[in-house]
Design an enzyme around this catalytic site. Sequence first.
Site, mmCIF file in Angstrom:
data_model
loop_
_atom_site.group_PDB
_atom_site.id
_atom_site.type_symbol
_atom_site.label_atom_id
_atom_site.label_comp_id
_atom_site.label_asym_id
_atom_site.label_seq_id
_atom_site.Cartn_x
_atom_site.Cartn_y
_atom_site.Cartn_z
ATOM 1 N N ARG A 40 0.847 -1.195 0.000
ATOM 2 C CA ARG A 40 0.000 0.000 0.000
ATOM 3 C C ARG A 40 0.884 1.247 0.000
ATOM 4 O O ARG A 40 1.996 1.226 0.521
ATOM 5 C CB ARG A 40 -0.882 0.029 1.248
ATOM 6 C CG ARG A 40 -1.957 -1.020 1.277
ATOM 7 C CD ARG A 40 -2.749 -0.946 2.595
ATOM 8 N NE ARG A 40 -3.682 -2.053 2.677
ATOM 9 C CZ ARG A 40 -3.375 -3.252 3.168
ATOM 10 N NH1 ARG A 40 -2.166 -3.497 3.639
ATOM 11 N NH2 ARG A 40 -4.287 -4.211 3.188
ATOM 12 N N LYS A 63 -1.894 -0.871 8.095
ATOM 13 C CA LYS A 63 -3.300 -1.252 8.210
ATOM 14 C C LYS A 63 -3.509 -2.504 9.062
ATOM 15 O O LYS A 63 -4.401 -2.549 9.895
ATOM 16 C CB LYS A 63 -3.898 -1.464 6.819
ATOM 17 C CG LYS A 63 -5.376 -1.771 6.829
ATOM 18 C CD LYS A 63 -5.941 -1.863 5.435
ATOM 19 C CE LYS A 63 -7.430 -2.166 5.484
ATOM 20 N NZ LYS A 63 -8.003 -2.247 4.131
ATOM 21 N N HIS A 131 -3.605 3.137 -5.464
ATOM 22 C CA HIS A 131 -3.920 1.729 -5.202
ATOM 23 C C HIS A 131 -3.806 0.885 -6.476
ATOM 24 O O HIS A 131 -3.727 -0.343 -6.409
ATOM 25 C CB HIS A 131 -5.310 1.621 -4.578
ATOM 26 C CG HIS A 131 -5.398 0.573 -3.513
ATOM 27 N ND1 HIS A 131 -4.578 0.540 -2.404
ATOM 28 C CD2 HIS A 131 -6.203 -0.510 -3.421
ATOM 29 C CE1 HIS A 131 -4.889 -0.507 -1.669
ATOM 30 N NE2 HIS A 131 -5.867 -1.166 -2.265
ATOM 31 N N ARG A 134 -0.746 -1.410 -6.431
ATOM 32 C CA ARG A 134 -0.950 -2.666 -5.691
ATOM 33 C C ARG A 134 -1.766 -3.646 -6.530
ATOM 34 O O ARG A 134 -1.446 -4.836 -6.612
ATOM 35 C CB ARG A 134 -1.653 -2.334 -4.373
ATOM 36 C CG ARG A 134 -1.906 -3.481 -3.436
ATOM 37 C CD ARG A 134 -2.409 -2.918 -2.104
ATOM 38 N NE ARG A 134 -3.022 -3.890 -1.250
ATOM 39 C CZ ARG A 134 -2.370 -4.666 -0.381
ATOM 40 N NH1 ARG A 134 -1.064 -4.596 -0.292
ATOM 41 N NH2 ARG A 134 -3.018 -5.518 0.391
ATOM 42 N N HIS A 157 -6.377 -11.465 2.151
ATOM 43 C CA HIS A 157 -7.778 -11.750 1.824
ATOM 44 C C HIS A 157 -8.117 -13.169 2.280
ATOM 45 O O HIS A 157 -7.267 -14.057 2.242
ATOM 46 C CB HIS A 157 -8.020 -11.647 0.318
ATOM 47 C CG HIS A 157 -7.883 -10.259 -0.211
ATOM 48 N ND1 HIS A 157 -7.715 -9.991 -1.549
ATOM 49 C CD2 HIS A 157 -7.894 -9.047 0.394
ATOM 50 C CE1 HIS A 157 -7.621 -8.690 -1.742
ATOM 51 N NE2 HIS A 157 -7.730 -8.097 -0.577
ATOM 52 N N TYR A 166 -10.651 -7.925 -6.567
ATOM 53 C CA TYR A 166 -9.723 -6.873 -6.184
ATOM 54 C C TYR A 166 -8.730 -6.554 -7.302
ATOM 55 O O TYR A 166 -8.453 -5.401 -7.586
ATOM 56 C CB TYR A 166 -8.983 -7.307 -4.918
ATOM 57 C CG TYR A 166 -8.028 -6.308 -4.354
ATOM 58 C CD1 TYR A 166 -8.475 -5.226 -3.606
ATOM 59 C CD2 TYR A 166 -6.658 -6.428 -4.560
ATOM 60 C CE1 TYR A 166 -7.590 -4.303 -3.074
ATOM 61 C CE2 TYR A 166 -5.769 -5.524 -4.030
ATOM 62 C CZ TYR A 166 -6.240 -4.451 -3.287
ATOM 63 O OH TYR A 166 -5.364 -3.544 -2.769
#
Length: 183
Positions: A40, A63, A131, A134, A157, A166
Amino acid sequence: MKFVQPIRDPQKLDAMKKYLYFKNIRDFIMFFVGINTGFRISDILPLTVRDVKGTHITITEKKTKKVKSVLIRKSLRKALDAYIKDKADFEYLFPSRKRKRGKAYPITPNMAYKIIRGAAKELNLEEIGTHSMRKTFGYRLYLETKDIALLMDHFNHSEEKVTLRYVGLLQDTLDDALEDFEL
């Protein structure tokens, strides 16, 4: 918040790299680290020269607080070595021009977003943000390996479907299925 996409087309990815390389080497290295690690932006910006001198870039994700380590492959190693050649170990890789009380700081996530969005706009790329780096990493790694479990672990995930959505592969599959479908 707007949903961003990976850069799927290898030619567009190369165009983005070239554009950033010639515009500002710091911004190119930021992008190159992003697409080669899948980290990230909040984990990329605080990196220092010391953090990229070994064989891996290891971070503790802001995160999730999980430790992640990614191998620095040849092309990234070459770019990083040239970029950090005259820099001290303590220096940020992506320093802001602004200083607070004489102290250096990395650029902000907002500034990183403006850099990536500006480059994307110049190249007529839509739905691109920080993003996207990523997601591009995940998209390209999946196409190369077809190892969904590896990506799920890297992205933290718990379901395959989440990871496929994603990185944009569910949309690609739907688009392919509908391309020749007519009613």
